[in-house]
Design an enzyme around this catalytic site. Structure first.
Site, mmCIF file in Angstrom:
data_model
loop_
_atom_site.group_PDB
_atom_site.id
_atom_site.type_symbol
_atom_site.label_atom_id
_atom_site.label_comp_id
_atom_site.label_asym_id
_atom_site.label_seq_id
_atom_site.Cartn_x
_atom_site.Cartn_y
_atom_site.Cartn_z
ATOM 1 N N ARG A 164 -30.804 15.094 6.894
ATOM 2 C CA ARG A 164 -30.197 15.061 8.236
ATOM 3 C C ARG A 164 -30.596 13.792 8.994
ATOM 4 O O ARG A 164 -30.842 13.823 10.209
ATOM 5 C CB ARG A 164 -30.600 16.287 9.068
ATOM 6 C CG ARG A 164 -30.259 17.608 8.439
ATOM 7 C CD ARG A 164 -28.777 17.929 8.546
ATOM 8 N NE ARG A 164 -28.552 19.288 8.099
ATOM 9 C CZ ARG A 164 -28.318 19.630 6.826
ATOM 10 N NH1 ARG A 164 -28.229 18.686 5.891
ATOM 11 N NH2 ARG A 164 -28.126 20.898 6.501
ATOM 12 N N SER A 238 -26.194 24.349 13.694
ATOM 13 C CA SER A 238 -27.654 24.525 13.738
ATOM 14 C C SER A 238 -28.210 23.747 14.917
ATOM 15 O O SER A 238 -28.003 22.535 15.010
ATOM 16 C CB SER A 238 -28.296 23.990 12.462
ATOM 17 O OG SER A 238 -27.722 24.598 11.341
ATOM 18 N N GLU A 334 -31.447 19.322 16.594
ATOM 19 C CA GLU A 334 -30.594 18.534 15.683
ATOM 20 C C GLU A 334 -29.486 17.755 16.408
ATOM 21 O O GLU A 334 -29.319 16.556 16.152
ATOM 22 C CB GLU A 334 -29.982 19.445 14.611
ATOM 23 C CG GLU A 334 -29.152 18.655 13.609
ATOM 24 C CD GLU A 334 -28.500 19.521 12.555
ATOM 25 O OE1 GLU A 334 -29.196 19.994 11.656
ATOM 26 O OE2 GLU A 334 -27.265 19.692 12.626
HETATM 27 P P1 FAD Z 1 -19.984 14.013 17.320
HETATM 28 O O1 FAD Z 1 -20.602 15.300 17.722
HETATM 29 O O2 FAD Z 1 -18.798 13.555 18.076
HETATM 30 O O3 FAD Z 1 -21.098 12.880 17.355
HETATM 31 C C1 FAD Z 1 -22.371 13.118 16.832
HETATM 32 C C2 FAD Z 1 -23.189 11.824 16.930
HETATM 33 O O4 FAD Z 1 -22.633 10.843 16.075
HETATM 34 C C3 FAD Z 1 -23.184 11.221 18.323
HETATM 35 O O5 FAD Z 1 -24.442 10.616 18.544
HETATM 36 C C4 FAD Z 1 -22.105 10.163 18.249
HETATM 37 O O6 FAD Z 1 -22.286 9.082 19.151
HETATM 38 C C5 FAD Z 1 -22.242 9.692 16.823
HETATM 39 N N1 FAD Z 1 -20.975 9.217 16.262
HETATM 40 C C6 FAD Z 1 -19.845 9.939 16.102
HETATM 41 N N2 FAD Z 1 -18.894 9.168 15.536
HETATM 42 C C7 FAD Z 1 -19.433 7.940 15.385
HETATM 43 C C8 FAD Z 1 -18.940 6.695 14.876
HETATM 44 N N3 FAD Z 1 -17.689 6.557 14.408
HETATM 45 N N4 FAD Z 1 -19.760 5.625 14.888
HETATM 46 C C9 FAD Z 1 -21.028 5.737 15.355
HETATM 47 N N5 FAD Z 1 -21.542 6.866 15.838
HETATM 48 C C10 FAD Z 1 -20.759 7.964 15.838
HETATM 49 N N6 FAD Z 1 -23.708 19.565 10.068
HETATM 50 C C11 FAD Z 1 -24.148 19.503 8.791
HETATM 51 O O7 FAD Z 1 -24.767 18.523 8.372
HETATM 52 N N7 FAD Z 1 -23.919 20.531 7.909
HETATM 53 C C12 FAD Z 1 -23.244 21.642 8.275
HETATM 54 O O8 FAD Z 1 -23.037 22.535 7.461
HETATM 55 C C13 FAD Z 1 -22.786 21.726 9.628
HETATM 56 N N8 FAD Z 1 -22.141 22.850 10.037
HETATM 57 C C14 FAD Z 1 -21.734 22.934 11.348
HETATM 58 C C15 FAD Z 1 -21.079 24.101 11.757
HETATM 59 C C16 FAD Z 1 -20.644 24.228 13.076
HETATM 60 C C17 FAD Z 1 -19.955 25.509 13.503
HETATM 61 C C18 FAD Z 1 -20.829 23.157 13.984
HETATM 62 C C19 FAD Z 1 -20.321 23.268 15.400
HETATM 63 C C20 FAD Z 1 -21.486 22.000 13.591
HETATM 64 C C21 FAD Z 1 -21.951 21.886 12.260
HETATM 65 N N9 FAD Z 1 -22.619 20.732 11.801
HETATM 66 C C22 FAD Z 1 -23.046 20.642 10.500
HETATM 67 C C23 FAD Z 1 -22.865 19.601 12.719
HETATM 68 C C24 FAD Z 1 -21.648 18.640 12.823
HETATM 69 O O9 FAD Z 1 -20.486 19.259 12.350
HETATM 70 C C25 FAD Z 1 -21.867 17.348 12.039
HETATM 71 O O10 FAD Z 1 -23.023 16.691 12.488
HETATM 72 C C26 FAD Z 1 -20.685 16.384 12.172
HETATM 73 O O11 FAD Z 1 -20.850 15.294 11.313
HETATM 74 C C27 FAD Z 1 -20.475 15.879 13.615
HETATM 75 O O12 FAD Z 1 -19.226 15.222 13.657
HETATM 76 P P2 FAD Z 1 -18.523 14.893 15.040
HETATM 77 O O13 FAD Z 1 -17.346 14.037 14.756
HETATM 78 O O14 FAD Z 1 -18.253 16.150 15.780
HETATM 79 O O15 FAD Z 1 -19.661 14.054 15.761
HETATM 80 P P1 NAP Z 2 -28.854 29.998 4.511
HETATM 81 O O1 NAP Z 2 -28.150 30.012 3.206
HETATM 82 O O2 NAP Z 2 -29.024 31.280 5.268
HETATM 83 O O3 NAP Z 2 -30.292 29.330 4.292
HETATM 84 C C1 NAP Z 2 -31.177 29.160 5.398
HETATM 85 C C2 NAP Z 2 -31.872 27.847 5.250
HETATM 86 O O4 NAP Z 2 -32.669 27.861 4.078
HETATM 87 C C3 NAP Z 2 -30.904 26.706 5.153
HETATM 88 O O5 NAP Z 2 -31.039 25.951 6.303
HETATM 89 C C4 NAP Z 2 -31.271 25.982 3.880
HETATM 90 O O6 NAP Z 2 -31.622 24.620 4.094
HETATM 91 C C5 NAP Z 2 -32.482 26.681 3.340
HETATM 92 N N1 NAP Z 2 -32.232 27.021 1.925
HETATM 93 C C6 NAP Z 2 -31.707 28.157 1.446
HETATM 94 N N2 NAP Z 2 -31.702 28.125 0.102
HETATM 95 C C7 NAP Z 2 -32.186 26.932 -0.277
HETATM 96 C C8 NAP Z 2 -32.435 26.307 -1.528
HETATM 97 N N3 NAP Z 2 -32.215 26.916 -2.677
HETATM 98 N N4 NAP Z 2 -32.953 25.072 -1.532
HETATM 99 C C9 NAP Z 2 -33.225 24.458 -0.403
HETATM 100 N N5 NAP Z 2 -33.027 24.984 0.820
HETATM 101 C C10 NAP Z 2 -32.518 26.223 0.883
HETATM 102 O O7 NAP Z 2 -28.184 28.904 5.459
HETATM 103 P P2 NAP Z 2 -26.919 29.011 6.436
HETATM 104 O O8 NAP Z 2 -27.423 28.885 7.803
HETATM 105 O O9 NAP Z 2 -26.027 30.140 6.050
HETATM 106 O O10 NAP Z 2 -26.158 27.642 6.115
HETATM 107 C C11 NAP Z 2 -25.608 27.420 4.839
HETATM 108 C C12 NAP Z 2 -25.549 25.927 4.582
HETATM 109 O O11 NAP Z 2 -24.733 25.290 5.552
HETATM 110 C C13 NAP Z 2 -26.918 25.249 4.656
HETATM 111 O O12 NAP Z 2 -26.975 24.244 3.692
HETATM 112 C C14 NAP Z 2 -26.946 24.675 6.045
HETATM 113 O O13 NAP Z 2 -27.725 23.489 6.129
HETATM 114 C C15 NAP Z 2 -25.482 24.353 6.300
HETATM 115 N N6 NAP Z 2 -25.185 24.469 7.737
HETATM 116 C C16 NAP Z 2 -25.585 23.465 8.551
HETATM 117 C C17 NAP Z 2 -25.309 23.515 9.911
HETATM 118 C C18 NAP Z 2 -25.676 22.386 10.831
HETATM 119 O O14 NAP Z 2 -25.214 22.357 11.961
HETATM 120 N N7 NAP Z 2 -26.474 21.450 10.394
HETATM 121 C C19 NAP Z 2 -24.639 24.610 10.436
HETATM 122 C C20 NAP Z 2 -24.277 25.626 9.572
HETATM 123 C C21 NAP Z 2 -24.551 25.550 8.213
HETATM 124 P P3 NAP Z 2 -30.513 23.446 4.240
HETATM 125 O O15 NAP Z 2 -30.052 23.559 5.635
HETATM 126 O O16 NAP Z 2 -31.324 22.231 3.998
HETATM 127 O O17 NAP Z 2 -29.454 23.666 3.215
#
Ligand code: FAD
Ligand code: NAP
Length: 343
Positions: A164, A238, A334
């Site tokens: 991340r 998250s 995050e």
């Molecule tokens: P924004 O929210 O618009 O921006 C985020 C940041 O990036 C800001 O600082 C912005 O200035 C910067 N930015 C955006 N675009 C640019 C650009 N073109 N150049 C430079 N900087 C830029 N994230 C995960 O990693 N894994 C997941 O599974 C995941 N699941 C999610 C589920 C839900 C329901 C939600 C709401 C979010 C989730 N996220 C997850 C977080 C999010 O979706 C990601 O971080 C995504 O990449 C953000 O994209 P955005 O276009 O909405 O960015």
């Molecule tokens: P989950 O499966 O309930 O697991 C909970 C956490 O445990 C996750 O955050 C995951 O880390 C970690 N985990 C579980 N199994 C793992 C393995 N075998 N090895 C390493 N790490 C493990 O998670 P969830 O909330 O339903 O989300 C599912 C996936 O979507 C995850 O990968 C999560 O990161 C991603 N997600 C991200 C966001 C976001 O906003 N960043 C939002 C929703 C979902 P990791 O997060 O490192 O995978």
């Protein structure tokens, strides 16, 4: 190019927080981007690139030119027997790209289905889910230097990707606008099935020998069930990163909490799910005024009825303090916070 002044960002962030941008512009081409950066420089305004607003907390008004890229191109640079090289514009919707690449028989992105947001934002936190992170596919990130208007092409190594994390959250924070990302995908199916929740979903769906399309469907199904839809329950996914701790600290914690889940990292440290820590402190399902912790997912904070990010950040502070007190672990937010002094 139309510059909008005092523009509301309410409909441009998935937490549905009210915030006004000093100015906002939507651009669809390189000349428009150049004009927008020139304009901001002349006005002495910072530039804030915004995608879908799914990873931001707007805790006040934004004193900047908010820049939204609308260009959603996908260009095939090289199509070989085993692999394909793509250039995708920053404005392309991420999930639409996952679907589009599968439709073309370009494999690899299926575990990252249904992540909200744009391609341009994906490298910022090196998006990841279900055992895969974006950096596996990145060849080059194209960007513009906000201060000088110069174009940059950063190799994968120069992007400094981590869990991340990337150079765009470090040395290049607020310095560049990402305009396109070059990805190398596979022409041959080789699904990544290591993540237990994905394996379970495929088993439940009685899929033998899963193909990329099966993985895509399983990820879409499990995410749709587990995660609240921001359109219904406004959230930013998250809210906290999963903390990563050194082995001795993990051992001390495990002695006090034998059921503590941990996942080993490549560097020998251990990742602890923040959701588990929050759940243990009793926050899951709790509400404070217009905000709360989702009853089904302790890592997701929901804006039920608040216009101000301050209330949400107060809740986040309270949760982090509980986790710190009980486990001695500092949780880190995050999403990027804007509009308050310590952002
Ligand atoms: P924004 O929210 O618009 O921006 C985020 C940041 O990036 C800001 O600082 C912005 O200035 C910067 N930015 C955006 N675009 C640019 C650009 N073109 N150049 C430079 N900087 C830029 N994230 C995960 O990693 N894994 C997941 O599974 C995941 N699941 C999610 C589920 C839900 C329901 C939600 C709401 C979010 C989730 N996220 C997850 C977080 C999010 O979706 C990601 O971080 C995504 O990449 C953000 O994209 P955005 O276009 O909405 O960015
Ligand atoms: P989950 O499966 O309930 O697991 C909970 C956490 O445990 C996750 O955050 C995951 O880390 C970690 N985990 C579980 N199994 C793992 C393995 N075998 N090895 C390493 N790490 C493990 O998670 P969830 O909330 O339903 O989300 C599912 C996936 O979507 C995850 O990968 C999560 O990161 C991603 N997600 C991200 C966001 C976001 O906003 N960043 C939002 C929703 C979902 P990791 O997060 O490192 O995978």
């Amino acid at each position: 190019m139309q510059i909008l002044r005092a523009e509301s960002l309410l409909a441009r962030n998935t937490l549905r927080l009210q915030s006004n941008a000093r100015a906002l512009v939507e651009v669809s081409s390189a000349p428009e981007l150049a004009d927008a950066l020139d304009w901001a420089r002349a006005e002495g305004l910072a530039v804030l690139p915004l995608g879908a607003g799914s990873n931001v907390v707007l805790a006040g008004d934004v004193d900047a030119l908010v820049l939204v890229q609308r260009d959603g191109e996908m260009q095939v640079l090289d199509d070989a027997v085993n692999r394909v090289d793509l250039r995708v514009s920053a404005g392309h919707d991420w999930h639409a790209l996952v679907r589009r690449t599968l439709d073309h028989g370009f494999y690899g992105l299926e575990n990252l289905a249904l992540i909200p947001g744009t391609v341009g934002a994906a490298p910022i936190q090196n998006i990841g889910a279900y055992g895969i992170e974006l950096d596996r596919f990145v060849r080059t990130v194209h960007a513009w230097d906000i201060a000088t208007g110069e174009t940059l092409a950063l190799s994968k190594d120069e992007c400094g990707f981590g869990y991340r994390d990337s150079v765009f959250k470090g040395d290049l924070r607020d310095q560049v606008v990402i305009t396109a990302v070059d990805l190398r995908l596979s022409r041959q199916a080789s699904p990544e099935l290591s993540y237990p929740a994905l394996q379970q979903e495929l088993e439940q769906q009685r899929v033998n020998d899963p193909q990329p399309e099966d993985v895509y469907r399983a990820v879409v199904d499990v995410r749709s069930r587990r995660l609240p839809d921001p359109a219904v329950e406004p959230n930013a996914g998250s809210f906290f990163k999963n903390p990563v701790v050194a082995l001795p600290q993990a051992e001390i914690l495990r002695r006090a909490h034998p059921e503590l889940p941990t996942y080993p990292q490549a560097d020998g440290r251990l990742k602890i799910p923040a959701a588990w820590l929050i759940d243990q402190t009793g926050w899951k399902g709790q509400r404070r005024g217009g905000v709360g912790v989702h009853p089904g997912h302790a890592l997701v904070l929901v804006n039920y009825a608040s216009e101000s990010g301050a209330e949400l950040l107060e809740l986040a502070d309270e949760i982090a303090a509980s986790v710190q007190q009980r486990f001695g672990i500092a949780l880190e937010i995050e999403p990027r916070v804007y509009g308050r002094r310590d952002a």
